[in-house]
Design an enzyme around this catalytic site. Sequence first.
Site, PDB file in Angstrom:
ATOM      1  N   LYS A   1       0.039 -10.543  -1.073  1.00  0.00           N
ATOM      2  CA  LYS A   1       0.887 -10.841  -2.222  1.00  0.00           C
ATOM      3  C   LYS A   1       2.283 -11.264  -1.807  1.00  0.00           C
ATOM      4  CE  LYS A   1       0.153  -6.247  -4.051  1.00  0.00           C
ATOM      5  NZ  LYS A   1       0.651  -5.378  -2.978  1.00  0.00           N
TER       6      LYS A   1
ATOM      7  N   LYS B   1      -4.128 -12.965   6.993  1.00  0.00           N
ATOM      8  CA  LYS B   1      -4.710 -12.357   5.791  1.00  0.00           C
ATOM      9  C   LYS B   1      -4.028 -12.832   4.512  1.00  0.00           C
ATOM     10  CE  LYS B   1      -2.521  -8.032   4.448  1.00  0.00           C
ATOM     11  NZ  LYS B   1      -2.732  -8.013   3.015  1.00  0.00           N
TER      12      LYS B   1
ATOM     13  N   LYS C   1       6.316  -7.905   9.403  1.00  0.00           N
ATOM     14  CA  LYS C   1       7.342  -7.823   8.350  1.00  0.00           C
ATOM     15  C   LYS C   1       8.737  -7.915   8.954  1.00  0.00           C
ATOM     16  CE  LYS C   1       4.700  -6.659   4.577  1.00  0.00           C
ATOM     17  NZ  LYS C   1       4.420  -6.088   3.301  1.00  0.00           N
TER      18      LYS C   1
HETATM   19  P1  ATP Z   1       1.879  -6.922   0.884  1.00  0.00           P
HETATM   20  O1  ATP Z   1       1.836  -8.318   1.423  1.00  0.00           O
HETATM   21  O2  ATP Z   1       3.095  -6.636   0.084  1.00  0.00           O
HETATM   22  O3  ATP Z   1       1.593  -5.869   1.933  1.00  0.00           O
HETATM   23  P2  ATP Z   1      -0.876  -6.828   0.082  1.00  0.00           P
HETATM   24  O4  ATP Z   1      -1.494  -8.026  -0.554  1.00  0.00           O
HETATM   25  O5  ATP Z   1      -1.189  -6.564   1.518  1.00  0.00           O
HETATM   26  O6  ATP Z   1       0.684  -6.858  -0.183  1.00  0.00           O
HETATM   27  P3  ATP Z   1      -1.059  -4.005  -0.576  1.00  0.00           P
HETATM   28  O7  ATP Z   1      -0.443  -3.456  -1.804  1.00  0.00           O
HETATM   29  O8  ATP Z   1      -0.368  -3.789   0.730  1.00  0.00           O
HETATM   30  O9  ATP Z   1      -1.321  -5.576  -0.795  1.00  0.00           O
HETATM   31  O10 ATP Z   1      -2.532  -3.468  -0.438  1.00  0.00           O
HETATM   32  C1  ATP Z   1      -3.269  -2.949  -1.556  1.00  0.00           C
HETATM   33  C2  ATP Z   1      -4.695  -2.800  -1.117  1.00  0.00           C
HETATM   34  O11 ATP Z   1      -5.294  -4.103  -1.015  1.00  0.00           O
HETATM   35  C3  ATP Z   1      -4.834  -2.128   0.255  1.00  0.00           C
HETATM   36  O12 ATP Z   1      -5.885  -1.199   0.224  1.00  0.00           O
HETATM   37  C4  ATP Z   1      -5.164  -3.263   1.175  1.00  0.00           C
HETATM   38  O13 ATP Z   1      -5.975  -2.834   2.246  1.00  0.00           O
HETATM   39  C5  ATP Z   1      -5.925  -4.235   0.248  1.00  0.00           C
HETATM   40  N1  ATP Z   1      -5.762  -5.610   0.704  1.00  0.00           N
HETATM   41  C6  ATP Z   1      -4.596  -6.290   0.763  1.00  0.00           C
HETATM   42  N2  ATP Z   1      -4.798  -7.536   1.222  1.00  0.00           N
HETATM   43  C7  ATP Z   1      -6.133  -7.630   1.480  1.00  0.00           C
HETATM   44  C8  ATP Z   1      -6.967  -8.681   1.987  1.00  0.00           C
HETATM   45  N3  ATP Z   1      -6.460  -9.851   2.310  1.00  0.00           N
HETATM   46  N4  ATP Z   1      -8.288  -8.441   2.102  1.00  0.00           N
HETATM   47  C9  ATP Z   1      -8.811  -7.236   1.773  1.00  0.00           C
HETATM   48  N5  ATP Z   1      -8.067  -6.209   1.283  1.00  0.00           N
HETATM   49  C10 ATP Z   1      -6.752  -6.393   1.145  1.00  0.00           C
HETATM   50 MG    MG Z   2      -0.265  -4.876   2.547  1.00  0.00          MG
END
Ligand code: ATP
Ligand code: MG
Length: 337
Positions: free
Chosen positions: A200, A197, A115
């Site tokens: 969002k 990964k 980040k």
């Molecule tokens: P950001 O990019 O803002 O961090 P994010 O997509 O990683 O967003 P989070 O809100 O950080 O989403 O995570 C919410 C939940 O979704 C967490 O428990 C995280 O482990 C899970 N998660 C996020 N991305 C993945 C992924 N690619 N595969 C499996 N689980 C995920």
């Molecule tokens: Mg995340």
Amino acid sequence: MSSKKKILFSAIQPSGMLTLGNYIGVLSDLVNIQRNYSCLFCVADLHAITVRRNPSVLYNSIFDIIAIYLACGLDPNRSILFVQSHVYEHAQLSWILNCYSYIGELSRMTQFKNKSLQFSKNINSGLLNYPVLMASDVLLYQTNVILVGADQKQHLELIHDIVFRFNKLYGNLFVLPTSLASLTGSKIMSLLDPNKKMSKSEPNHNNTIFLLEEPSSIIKKIKQAKTDSDQPSSIIYDQEKKPGISNLLNIFSIFSGLSITDLEHQYCDKIYSEFKRDISELVAEKLYLLQQQYFDFRKNEDYLQDIINIGAKKARLQAQITLNKVYQSIGLPVKYY
Ligand code: ATP
Ligand code: MG
């Protein structure tokens, strides 16, 4: 909530539109999970402000997530659904735990490094302290089990370190949580760069399937997903050599309920395009059904507000018990309400 069940905590930050990664990581098995645990589900809005956001977009995405949780089967009578900033104890405990966390360990976190590169003009201390707030989220509720995606492994290790450190000084105050990797424990990867990964906050939307995306767009994106260049093409799971197909096999397995081995057999003499056609149609169809449920909840914001008001009250009652114990342990006077 039944006191016999283990306590499970899970959170999603309102940092953008929810993705297939979020769905598979934490949302796809909610009905089952609620049967087996006393659950707290949190919209982690304080985590989301480590990045500058448009206030009205942030506000709306908090309610979007509440509605998605409900659409995925979260039952507010059974589980506690709340917004993190409504439960002041999270920020309070986070300050305390910051004083028990080290800059060295926080700056080694992969997410901090990523980040910091992505938001190089705004490397604020919230980005660095993010995992401490996450530790507070979890430890406030004496959580036994954290429902997180496989991408959060490093943060979990830090939570363990904080628990050991704190408990060693003050007795067994915090419960040591373990993680429940839902379903396959998969980390869902980007469509065009399967070594990264799915997220969002990823700027290139072609990498990501959003839960509220039009079915035709979902189908198009999966068809364009990067597959592996070996010839002849073979649909087999091999995370190292074939990350693209392995990622799609993971997704297909979760949506179809078939094991990866079954899918490998089913597609052993098929080409990538046939495989992609089938998986894309299945994902689009299932997400379409989820979207219909979501829109039903989302249109009634007053109802969503009632739910989070009740959720915050219930969550605070539990959070205050732990925070009072922490105060007593470290020598701060407890305020009785
Ligand atoms: P950001 O990019 O803002 O961090 P994010 O997509 O990683 O967003 P989070 O809100 O950080 O989403 O995570 C919410 C939940 O979704 C967490 O428990 C995280 O482990 C899970 N998660 C996020 N991305 C993945 C992924 N690619 N595969 C499996 N689980 C995920
Ligand atoms: Mg995340």
